[in-house]
Design an enzyme around this catalytic site. Structure first.
Site, PDB file in Angstrom:
ATOM      1  N   GLU A 102       6.000 142.480  29.225  1.00  0.00           N
ATOM      2  CA  GLU A 102       7.390 142.931  29.139  1.00  0.00           C
ATOM      3  C   GLU A 102       8.344 142.160  30.065  1.00  0.00           C
ATOM      4  O   GLU A 102       9.447 142.632  30.354  1.00  0.00           O
ATOM      5  CB  GLU A 102       7.477 144.428  29.426  1.00  0.00           C
ATOM      6  CG  GLU A 102       6.813 145.256  28.345  1.00  0.00           C
ATOM      7  CD  GLU A 102       7.193 146.728  28.460  1.00  0.00           C
ATOM      8  OE1 GLU A 102       7.976 147.186  27.611  1.00  0.00           O
ATOM      9  OE2 GLU A 102       6.706 147.400  29.386  1.00  0.00           O
ATOM     10  N   HIS A 121      11.214 148.246  36.229  1.00  0.00           N
ATOM     11  CA  HIS A 121      10.798 148.866  34.968  1.00  0.00           C
ATOM     12  C   HIS A 121       9.734 149.906  35.281  1.00  0.00           C
ATOM     13  O   HIS A 121       8.746 149.621  35.944  1.00  0.00           O
ATOM     14  CB  HIS A 121      10.257 147.816  34.000  1.00  0.00           C
ATOM     15  CG  HIS A 121       9.706 148.410  32.739  1.00  0.00           C
ATOM     16  ND1 HIS A 121      10.477 149.187  31.894  1.00  0.00           N
ATOM     17  CD2 HIS A 121       8.466 148.365  32.187  1.00  0.00           C
ATOM     18  CE1 HIS A 121       9.722 149.590  30.877  1.00  0.00           C
ATOM     19  NE2 HIS A 121       8.509 149.110  31.032  1.00  0.00           N
ATOM     20  N   HIS A 123       7.449 153.640  34.057  1.00  0.00           N
ATOM     21  CA  HIS A 123       6.944 154.574  33.046  1.00  0.00           C
ATOM     22  C   HIS A 123       6.867 155.993  33.619  1.00  0.00           C
ATOM     23  O   HIS A 123       6.104 156.815  33.121  1.00  0.00           O
ATOM     24  CB  HIS A 123       5.545 154.162  32.577  1.00  0.00           C
ATOM     25  CG  HIS A 123       5.482 152.851  31.873  1.00  0.00           C
ATOM     26  ND1 HIS A 123       4.284 152.259  31.516  1.00  0.00           N
ATOM     27  CD2 HIS A 123       6.446 151.999  31.442  1.00  0.00           C
ATOM     28  CE1 HIS A 123       4.520 151.094  30.917  1.00  0.00           C
ATOM     29  NE2 HIS A 123       5.828 150.912  30.859  1.00  0.00           N
ATOM     30  N   HIS A 197       8.953 155.856  26.391  1.00  0.00           N
ATOM     31  CA  HIS A 197       8.399 154.721  27.117  1.00  0.00           C
ATOM     32  C   HIS A 197       8.658 154.838  28.622  1.00  0.00           C
ATOM     33  O   HIS A 197       7.719 154.876  29.409  1.00  0.00           O
ATOM     34  CB  HIS A 197       9.026 153.436  26.531  1.00  0.00           C
ATOM     35  CG  HIS A 197       8.569 152.160  27.148  1.00  0.00           C
ATOM     36  ND1 HIS A 197       8.861 150.935  26.591  1.00  0.00           N
ATOM     37  CD2 HIS A 197       7.869 151.885  28.272  1.00  0.00           C
ATOM     38  CE1 HIS A 197       8.345 149.973  27.344  1.00  0.00           C
ATOM     39  NE2 HIS A 197       7.737 150.514  28.367  1.00  0.00           N
TER      40      HIS A 197
HETATM   41 MN    MN Z   1       6.800 149.355  29.830  1.00  0.00          MN
END
Ligand code: MN
Length: 266
Positions: A102, A121, A123, A197
């Site tokens: 990603e 980023h 989760h 996500h």
């Molecule tokens: Mn991810």
């Protein structure tokens, strides 16, 4: 590469070894590399990332490059694991080390937002309920997270990957087109939720991006506890703006503490 890894790579699994492209920028400031390592550890300590998730820093010598760990758990990252990438997500000096699938979300946000110098980023499951339930938005309820309602909107924008990738994707930002779509949903905001996500958070510096990541998660936790109790009082747009301005001068205080707590090498 073992058989299973080869098979995963061939169908575009979650990590891959990618060929290097271009020549490295002049060496980044070592203090910034240490900060990037610390950011990885702080985010892991506060549960913003676990084995998954990542944090990047725009290169201080070349705004067309960014620095991001090789593919590994953030809590284990050292300075030697940092790889330089161009804004298309191509590694410059991975030298065969596997990179995050990603990585495209980082490059496309750096491309779309010249003001952004760091991208996280996550989760984190505390963030996930927002964006799953019609009418339930992630909005600021705590002065420490006023930034969620500042910057021209009173709630966190939501990225719906089905709008770009259709109804059968794996939800991952696995190419530059999806990265650009995510950057479009982020717009001028500090945070974008990603349905089913997680979330991506940005800042004009690494301490700001980490501060926003930690307090977005905490605000989500407070809000999740308040919602079942009754009608919630959110910060007004004016309160969101005012608290954001006040906290802006206090971010170093948190950063110095967090670096001391967990930022040093194991
Ligand atoms: Mn991810």
């Amino acid at each position: 590469m073992c058989g299973a890894e080869r098979e995963a790579a061939s169908r575009g699994g979650a990590s891959a070894s990618v060929e290097d492209r271009g020549t490295p920028a002049p060496a980044a400031d070592p203090a910034l590399l240490d900060d990037l390592v610390a950011a990885n550890r702080i985010l892991a300590h506060y549960g913003v990332v676990d084995a998954f998730g990542h944090v990047s820093l725009r290169h201080d010598k070349d705004p067309g490059r960014f620095l991001l760990s090789r593919n590994m758990a953030p809590g284990l990252v050292t300075r030697e694991d940092i790889v330089e990438f161009d804004l298309e997500g191509a590694p410059v000096d991975a030298r065969g080390r596997r990179v995050y699938l990603e990585r495209f979300l980082h490059g496309q946000i750096f491309k779309a937002r010249p003001d952004v110098r760091a991208v996280v980023h996550s989760h984190a499951p505390d963030l996930l309920p927002f964006g799953l339930v019609e009418g339930v938005e992630l909005r600021p309820v705590w002065h420490m997270a006023g930034f969620l309602g500042a910057f021209g909107r009173d709630s966190v924008p939501l990225f719906e990957i089905r709008d770009s990738a259709g109804p059968a994707s794996d939800l991952l930002i696995r190419d530059n087109a999806l990265g650009a779509a995510l950057a479009g949903s982020l717009g001028a905001a500090p945070v974008v939720l990603m349905r089913g996500h997680g979330a991506t958070l940005v800042g004009e510096s690494l301490p700001v991006a980490v501060f926003r990541s930690v307090y977005t998660k905490m605000n989500a936790d407070v809000l999740l506890r308040a919602l079942p109790l009754g009608a919630v009082t959110y910060l007004t747009p004016g309160e969101a703006e005012a608290t954001t301005e006040t906290n802006g001068s206090q971010i170093r205080r948190a950063w110095e503490l967090w670096k001391r707590e967990v930022g040093s090498a194991p």
